[in-house]
Design a protein around this motif. Structure first.
Motif, PDB file in Angstrom:
ATOM      1  N   LEU A  41      59.459  34.272  96.334  1.00  0.00           N
ATOM      2  CA  LEU A  41      58.317  33.332  95.214  1.00  0.00           C
ATOM      3  C   LEU A  41      57.577  34.518  94.713  1.00  0.00           C
ATOM      4  CD1 LEU A  41      57.341  30.493  97.463  1.00  0.00           C
ATOM      5  CD2 LEU A  41      58.951  30.336  95.734  1.00  0.00           C
ATOM      6  N   ALA A  42      57.080  35.531  95.216  1.00  0.00           N
ATOM      7  CA  ALA A  42      56.349  36.584  94.513  1.00  0.00           C
ATOM      8  C   ALA A  42      57.479  37.353  93.532  1.00  0.00           C
ATOM      9  CB  ALA A  42      55.890  37.634  95.641  1.00  0.00           C
ATOM     10  N   LEU A  43      58.665  37.649  93.869  1.00  0.00           N
ATOM     11  CA  LEU A  43      59.371  38.189  92.768  1.00  0.00           C
ATOM     12  C   LEU A  43      59.682  37.366  91.681  1.00  0.00           C
ATOM     13  CD1 LEU A  43      62.206  39.954  95.126  1.00  0.00           C
ATOM     14  CD2 LEU A  43      60.274  41.085  93.558  1.00  0.00           C
ATOM     15  N   LEU A  44      59.649  35.826  91.941  1.00  0.00           N
ATOM     16  CA  LEU A  44      59.874  34.845  90.998  1.00  0.00           C
ATOM     17  C   LEU A  44      58.736  34.973  90.034  1.00  0.00           C
ATOM     18  CD1 LEU A  44      62.196  32.723  90.510  1.00  0.00           C
ATOM     19  CD2 LEU A  44      60.418  31.119  91.484  1.00  0.00           C
ATOM     20  N   ALA A  45      57.600  35.028  90.636  1.00  0.00           N
ATOM     21  CA  ALA A  45      56.397  35.054  89.610  1.00  0.00           C
ATOM     22  C   ALA A  45      56.069  36.423  88.904  1.00  0.00           C
ATOM     23  CB  ALA A  45      54.908  34.827  90.483  1.00  0.00           C
ATOM     24  N   VAL A  46      56.622  37.553  89.331  1.00  0.00           N
ATOM     25  CA  VAL A  46      56.211  38.664  88.904  1.00  0.00           C
ATOM     26  C   VAL A  46      57.559  38.670  87.730  1.00  0.00           C
ATOM     27  CG1 VAL A  46      57.017  41.241  89.112  1.00  0.00           C
ATOM     28  CG2 VAL A  46      55.631  40.174  90.647  1.00  0.00           C
ATOM     29  N   GLY A  47      58.770  38.069  87.831  1.00  0.00           N
ATOM     30  CA  GLY A  47      59.696  38.112  86.801  1.00  0.00           C
ATOM     31  C   GLY A  47      59.394  37.239  85.776  1.00  0.00           C
ATOM     32  N   ALA A  48      58.622  36.151  85.983  1.00  0.00           N
ATOM     33  CA  ALA A  48      58.346  35.178  84.867  1.00  0.00           C
ATOM     34  C   ALA A  48      57.121  35.850  84.083  1.00  0.00           C
ATOM     35  CB  ALA A  48      57.735  33.885  85.611  1.00  0.00           C
ATOM     36  N   ALA A  49      56.240  36.508  84.807  1.00  0.00           N
ATOM     37  CA  ALA A  49      55.090  37.097  84.126  1.00  0.00           C
ATOM     38  C   ALA A  49      55.475  38.254  83.291  1.00  0.00           C
ATOM     39  CB  ALA A  49      53.879  37.643  85.165  1.00  0.00           C
ATOM     40  N   ALA A  50      56.375  38.972  83.706  1.00  0.00           N
ATOM     41  CA  ALA A  50      56.847  40.104  82.801  1.00  0.00           C
ATOM     42  C   ALA A  50      57.815  39.502  81.754  1.00  0.00           C
ATOM     43  CB  ALA A  50      57.751  40.994  83.895  1.00  0.00           C
ATOM     44  N   GLY A  51      58.666  38.539  81.839  1.00  0.00           N
ATOM     45  CA  GLY A  51      59.248  37.810  80.750  1.00  0.00           C
ATOM     46  C   GLY A  51      58.018  37.314  79.888  1.00  0.00           C
ATOM     47  N   PHE A  52      57.291  36.736  80.216  1.00  0.00           N
ATOM     48  CA  PHE A  52      56.116  36.194  79.246  1.00  0.00           C
ATOM     49  C   PHE A  52      55.607  37.279  78.423  1.00  0.00           C
ATOM     50  CE2 PHE A  52      51.869  35.218  77.976  1.00  0.00           C
ATOM     51  CZ  PHE A  52      52.002  33.636  77.639  1.00  0.00           C
ATOM     52  N   TRP A  53      55.360  38.301  78.931  1.00  0.00           N
ATOM     53  CA  TRP A  53      54.511  39.311  78.147  1.00  0.00           C
ATOM     54  C   TRP A  53      55.782  40.078  77.256  1.00  0.00           C
ATOM     55  CZ3 TRP A  53      49.727  41.654  77.775  1.00  0.00           C
ATOM     56  CH2 TRP A  53      49.718  42.933  77.265  1.00  0.00           C
ATOM     57  N   LEU A  54      56.907  40.351  77.799  1.00  0.00           N
ATOM     58  CA  LEU A  54      57.822  40.998  76.767  1.00  0.00           C
ATOM     59  C   LEU A  54      58.503  40.232  75.667  1.00  0.00           C
ATOM     60  CD1 LEU A  54      60.113  42.577  79.956  1.00  0.00           C
ATOM     61  CD2 LEU A  54      58.424  43.867  78.165  1.00  0.00           C
ATOM     62  N   GLN A  55      58.024  39.098  75.613  1.00  0.00           N
ATOM     63  CA  GLN A  55      58.595  38.293  74.835  1.00  0.00           C
ATOM     64  C   GLN A  55      57.910  38.713  73.303  1.00  0.00           C
ATOM     65  OE1 GLN A  55      61.326  36.386  74.664  1.00  0.00           O
ATOM     66  NE2 GLN A  55      60.826  34.965  73.020  1.00  0.00           N
ATOM     67  N   ALA A  56      56.870  38.789  73.442  1.00  0.00           N
ATOM     68  CA  ALA A  56      55.870  39.304  72.302  1.00  0.00           C
ATOM     69  C   ALA A  56      56.512  40.672  71.731  1.00  0.00           C
ATOM     70  CB  ALA A  56      54.404  39.321  72.795  1.00  0.00           C
ATOM     71  N   PRO A  57      56.521  41.697  72.274  1.00  0.00           N
ATOM     72  CA  PRO A  57      57.237  43.066  71.829  1.00  0.00           C
ATOM     73  C   PRO A  57      58.647  42.742  71.330  1.00  0.00           C
ATOM     74  CG  PRO A  57      56.662  43.436  74.240  1.00  0.00           C
ATOM     75  CD  PRO A  57      56.210  42.109  73.726  1.00  0.00           C
ATOM     76  N   ALA A  58      59.375  41.889  72.084  1.00  0.00           N
ATOM     77  CA  ALA A  58      60.753  41.708  71.850  1.00  0.00           C
ATOM     78  C   ALA A  58      60.831  40.886  70.297  1.00  0.00           C
ATOM     79  CB  ALA A  58      61.379  40.840  72.897  1.00  0.00           C
ATOM     80  N   SER A  59      59.950  39.877  70.082  1.00  0.00           N
ATOM     81  CA  SER A  59      59.989  39.571  68.854  1.00  0.00           C
ATOM     82  C   SER A  59      59.528  40.228  67.719  1.00  0.00           C
ATOM     83  CB  SER A  59      58.947  38.153  68.743  1.00  0.00           C
ATOM     84  OG  SER A  59      59.305  37.281  69.758  1.00  0.00           O
ATOM     85  N   SER A  60      58.458  41.243  68.139  1.00  0.00           N
ATOM     86  CA  SER A  60      57.980  41.803  66.865  1.00  0.00           C
ATOM     87  C   SER A  60      58.689  43.269  66.749  1.00  0.00           C
ATOM     88  CB  SER A  60      56.402  42.219  67.076  1.00  0.00           C
ATOM     89  OG  SER A  60      56.306  43.168  68.130  1.00  0.00           O
ATOM     90  N   GLY A  61      59.543  43.720  67.700  1.00  0.00           N
ATOM     91  CA  GLY A  61      59.781  44.845  67.546  1.00  0.00           C
ATOM     92  C   GLY A  61      59.097  46.126  68.029  1.00  0.00           C
ATOM     93  N   ALA A  62      57.895  45.782  68.393  1.00  0.00           N
ATOM     94  CA  ALA A  62      56.805  47.086  68.915  1.00  0.00           C
ATOM     95  C   ALA A  62      57.143  47.412  70.308  1.00  0.00           C
ATOM     96  CB  ALA A  62      55.614  46.283  68.797  1.00  0.00           C
ATOM     97  N   GLY A  63      56.546  48.415  70.595  1.00  0.00           N
ATOM     98  CA  GLY A  63      56.579  48.707  72.024  1.00  0.00           C
ATOM     99  C   GLY A  63      56.006  47.867  73.057  1.00  0.00           C
ATOM    100  N   PRO A  64      56.096  47.957  74.430  1.00  0.00           N
ATOM    101  CA  PRO A  64      56.070  47.043  75.437  1.00  0.00           C
ATOM    102  C   PRO A  64      54.526  46.977  75.640  1.00  0.00           C
ATOM    103  CG  PRO A  64      56.489  49.113  76.329  1.00  0.00           C
ATOM    104  CD  PRO A  64      57.015  49.353  74.878  1.00  0.00           C
ATOM    105  N   LEU A  65      53.462  47.865  75.102  1.00  0.00           N
ATOM    106  CA  LEU A  65      51.985  47.550  75.307  1.00  0.00           C
ATOM    107  C   LEU A  65      51.367  47.291  73.872  1.00  0.00           C
ATOM    108  CD1 LEU A  65      51.264  50.679  77.779  1.00  0.00           C
ATOM    109  CD2 LEU A  65      51.716  48.515  78.285  1.00  0.00           C
ATOM    110  N   ASP A  66      52.211  47.220  72.785  1.00  0.00           N
ATOM    111  CA  ASP A  66      51.641  46.837  71.526  1.00  0.00           C
ATOM    112  C   ASP A  66      51.731  45.475  71.302  1.00  0.00           C
ATOM    113  OD1 ASP A  66      50.595  46.805  69.075  1.00  0.00           O
ATOM    114  OD2 ASP A  66      52.268  47.922  67.892  1.00  0.00           O
ATOM    115  N   VAL A  67      50.729  44.707  72.063  1.00  0.00           N
ATOM    116  CA  VAL A  67      50.858  42.993  71.937  1.00  0.00           C
ATOM    117  C   VAL A  67      49.387  42.829  71.983  1.00  0.00           C
ATOM    118  CG1 VAL A  67      51.210  41.160  73.679  1.00  0.00           C
ATOM    119  CG2 VAL A  67      52.774  43.048  73.781  1.00  0.00           C
ATOM    120  N   SER A  68      49.286  41.969  71.177  1.00  0.00           N
ATOM    121  CA  SER A  68      47.870  41.457  70.831  1.00  0.00           C
ATOM    122  C   SER A  68      47.574  39.915  71.555  1.00  0.00           C
ATOM    123  CB  SER A  68      47.479  41.375  69.377  1.00  0.00           C
ATOM    124  OG  SER A  68      48.361  40.087  68.719  1.00  0.00           O
ATOM    125  N   ALA A  69      46.334  39.678  71.474  1.00  0.00           N
ATOM    126  CA  ALA A  69      45.846  38.240  72.328  1.00  0.00           C
ATOM    127  C   ALA A  69      46.422  37.226  71.502  1.00  0.00           C
ATOM    128  CB  ALA A  69      44.391  38.033  72.375  1.00  0.00           C
TER     129      ALA A  69
END
Length: 588
Positions: free
Chosen positions: A206-234
Motif C-alpha cells: 500500500l505504501a508503494l501504491l501511494a508513492v506511485g500515485a503521488a509521483a504520478g500526480f506530480w510528474l503530470q505537470a512537467p510532462a504536460s509543459s515539457g519542463a524539468g521535474p522540479l519546474d512545477v508551480s502551485a
C-alpha cells in the motif's frame, strides 16, 4: 481434514474443465464480434482538409492571453495524439493534453498559469477524412511580438520521461504486494501463525501504491509543459488536481490510506461481512483509478475496456500477489496438512484468475492494437508481444507448480524431518509425496515471481505508449498519400499545399490553398512555381499553376531526377504585393 479434502474434490477434473469450456466459448463469441466490427466497411473518403479560420487569428496581436485556441478546418479532422500544442514565449507547452474535436473544429484548452506577454506558437498535425496527414503552424502575440519566436517541439524532459514509467511500476508492484496477500490473509492464512510479516508485506504494498500515485500526480505537470521535474508551480498542481487524472491519483491515495488502516484487523474467519464488504468496495474503487486515468477511458468501447482493465488488474493482483505470499510465508511456515488444504484451493483460484487475465488482456489488445499489422508495426504492439512471451513463460512454470501441487495432494502429508522418528521410518523416503517437498515448490514459485516482476516493468512502459490504433494512423495515412504536404507562411499570406505523388516524373499534381494572416481566404492574382535541383546543376524550372475559385491553385510540377528539390512559390495577391516562400522536397 481428510473429509474437507474429499469435499474439495480432485484438482483439475470436471469443474475446472467446464469453466475452461465456458471461458473459451465466451472468448470466441467476443472475438468474433470485435473482429466483425474491425472488418466492417470503411467510410467514404472526403476532400483534403485545410485550416480556414483560427481564434486567436494568425499573426494577430491581442491584449491578453486567451483561455483556449480554436481552429476550424474545411472538413472533419482526426487528432494525432501529442502532435498539437501551444507553446508560450518562455518555451513551455501551455495546452492541456490533446485538443477536443467537434466535427471540423478543434478546441485546445490552455493551462491556467501566468501566461507571459510575447509571441505564441500553435503547431498542429491532424488527419483529414481522406487519411492525408495535415500539418502546419502559425503564431499570434499577446501584448507585442517577441524578439525570438518559440520552438514548435519542446519534447519531454529526459528525467520526466524515465520517471513516469517508474512511478507506474511502483503502482503495479504495490497493487501486487497488497492485493493478493490481503486476500490470502483473510481467507487461508492459519490463525496459529504470526501475522506480523504478512501485515507488513501488505502495508509495504500500500505504501508503494501511494508513492506511485503521488509521483504520478506530480510528474503530470512537467510532462504536460515539457519542463524539468522540479519546474512545477502551485497553479499547475491545482489544475492537475481538478483533472480526471489528478482525481484518479488522489482517489488512489485515499484508498491506500483506508486499506492500510484496516489491514491489522483482517484475519481468517474473523473478518465480518460488513468489514469484508467495505474492503471489497475500497478495492474496486482503487482498481477503477487505473482505467479511468489511462488508455481505456479514452478508447473506443470505453465501458467495455474499463471493465476489462479492472478484471485484468484484479486477477493479476490475486495471481501474482498470491505467488509472493506463498513463497514468502505459507510454504515456509505452514504445516504439510495445512498446505494440503490451502494449495488445492489456491491452485483452482490461480487457474481461474489466469483464464480471466488472458481473456481481459485479449479484449484490450484487440481494441488498442486495431489490426494484425499493428502488432509488429508499432512500439505498442511490439511491447505487447514481449509481454505475451513473458506471460507464456510464467504459465509454463505455473503448470509445473500445479502438477507438483496435485502430486502432493494425491500423496498426502509428507513426513517431516523435524518430527521425532519420522526420518527413520522404513520406506518413508519411498512414499510418492516424498519427492514433492515444499522446497521444490518454493523454487518454482520464486521463478514465477521473478518473471512476473519483468512483466510488471513491461506493463509500466506499455501504458505510457500510445496504442497502435492511434500511433499508426499518421504513418498509414502518409504511406497511402505518398505525397508531400506542408504549410508555408510569410507576412502577406499562408499557403497550404500538397504535391502528389512527389516522385520522379512529368506529372506531380500541386493543389494549394491561400489565406490571409488572419485565416481568411485570400484570392491570388498570379502564381509562379519553380523547382530546382542545385546538387545536380538543374536551374529553377517554371511549372504551370493557375487560380481556381479565388484562393486555390491547381497545377503540375515536373521532377526529372531524384534528389532534394527546392520548390519556390511566388504569389501576387494585389497589383503591387507579392511574396515568395520556399521549401525542400525529397523526390525518389
Amino acid at each position: 481434514m481428510a473429509a474437507r479434502l474429499a469435499a474439495e474434490g480432485p484438482v483439475g477434473k470436471a469443474g475446472p474443465s467446464l469453466r475452461r469450456l465456458r471461458v473459451l466459448r465466451c472468448l470466441v463469441a467476443v472475438l468474433a464480434a470485435l473482429f466483425g466490427s474491425l472488418a466492417g466497411p470503411a467510410r467514404p473518403a472526403s476532400a483534403h482538409a485545410v485550416l480556414t479560420a483560427a481564434s486567436p487569428a494568425q499573426g494577430s496581436v491581442i491584449p491578453s492571453a486567451p483561455q483556449r485556441v480554436v481552429m476550424t478546418f474545411s472538413e472533419s479532422v482526426g487528432i494525432v495524439p501529442g502532435r498539437t500544442q501551444v507553446v508560450g514565449p518562455d518555451g513551455k507547452r501551455l495546452n492541456v493534453g490533446d485538443p477536443v474535436s467537434t466535427g471540423n473544429r478543434l478546441e485546445i484548452a490552455l493551462r491556467a498559469t501566468d501566461r507571459p506577454l510575447g509571441t505564441y506558437l500553435v503547431s498542429y498535425r491532424v488527419i483529414s477524412a481522406d487519411s492525408h496527414p495535415i500539418s502546419g503552424a502559425y503564431t499570434f502575440s499577446v501584448g507585442a511580438p517577441s524578439a525570438n519566436a518559440p520552438r514548435a517541439d519542446t519534447g519531454t524532459d529526459p528525467v520526466v520521461r524515465v520517471a513516469t514509467p517508474v512511478a507506474r511500476y511502483l503502482g503495479y508492484l504495490g497493487l501486487v504486494l497488497a492485493g493478493g496477500p490481503l486476500l490470502m490473509l483473510a481467507w487461508w492464512y492459519p490463525r496459529r501463525l504470526s501475522r506480523r510479516g504478512p501485515v507488513r508485506l501488505v502495508r509495504a504494498g500500500l505504501a508503494l501504491l501511494a508513492v506511485g500515485a503521488a509521483a504520478g500526480f506530480w510528474l503530470q505537470a512537467p510532462a504536460s509543459s515539457g519542463a524539468g521535474p522540479l519546474d512545477v508551480s502551485a497553479v499547475e498542481l491545482r489544475q492537475i488536481a481538478g483533472s480526471g487524472f489528478g482525481l484518479a491519483m488522489l482517489g488512489r491515495l485515499l484508498v491506500a490510506a483506508a486499506l492500510a488502516s484496516q489491514v491489522g484487523r483482517v484475519r481468517r474467519r474473523a473478518t465480518g461481512r460488513a468489514r469484508g464488504s467495505m474492503l471489497l468496495a475500497l478495492a474496486l474503487a482503487g482498481l477503477l483509478t487505473w482505467p479511468l486515468s489511462g488508455h481505456p477511458a479514452a478508447s473506443p468501447e470505453a465501458a467495455l475496456l474499463v471493465g476489462a482493465d479492472v478484471v485484468h488488474l484484479a486477477t493479476m493482483a490475486v495471481w501474482l500477489g498470491g505467488l509472493v505470499f506463498l513463497a514468502a510465508f505459507l510454504l515456509r511456515r505452514a504445516d504439510p496438512r495445512e498446505l494440503g488444504v490451502v494449495l488445492p484451493r489456491w491452485s483452482r483460484l490461480a487457474a481461474l484468475s489466469v483464464y480471466w487475465l488472458v481473456l481481459a488482456g485479449v479484449l484490450q489488445a484487440i481494441v488498442q492494437v486495431g489490426s494484425v499489422s499493428g502488432l509488429t508495426g508499432s512500439a505498442y504492439g511490439r511491447l505487447l508481444l514481449v509481454k505475451v512471451a513473458l506471460l507464456a513463460a510464467v504459465l509454463a512454470v505455473a503448470a509445473l507448480s500445479r502438477r507438483l501441487v496435485r502430486r502432493t495432494v494425491a500423496a498426502g502429508p509428507t513426513p517431516r524431518a523435524d518430527r521425532p522418528g519420522t526420518a527413520d521410518r522404513p520406506g518413508a523416503a519411498d512414499r510418492p509425496g516424498a519427492a514433492a517437498r515444499p522446497g521444490a515448490l518454493v523454487r518454482l514459485v520464486r521463478v514465477e515471481a521473478g518473471i512476473t516482476a519483468v512483466v510488471l516493468a513491461v506493463s509500466a512502459v506499455l501504458v505510457q505508449t500510445n496504442p497502435a490504433r492511434t500511433v499508426d494512423v499518421e504513418a498509414v495515412a502518409a504511406s497511402r498519400a505518398e505525397g508531400f504536404a506542408t504549410t508555408l507562411t510569410c507576412s502577406l499570406y499562408s499557403v497550404q499545399f500538397e504535391v502528389f505523388p512527389a516522385k520522379v516524373g512529368d506529372y506531380n499534381a500541386l493543389h494549394a490553398f491561400v489565406y490571409t494572416p488572419e485565416g481568411k481566404p485570400l484570392p491570388v492574382l498570379e502564381w509562379k512555381v519553380t523547382a530546382a535541383l542545385p546538387e545536380r546543376g538543374i536551374e529553377p524550372m517554371d511549372n504551370p499553376v493557375g487560380s481556381l475559385l479565388g484562393n486555390q491553385g491547381l497545377g503540375n510540377v515536373v521532377f526529372p531526377a531524384p534528389g532534394r528539390w527546392q520548390l519556390s512559390l511566388t504569389l501576387r495577391v494585389s497589383e503591387i504585393d507579392q511574396a515568395t516562400v520556399r521549401t525542400t522536397i525529397d523526390v525518389q
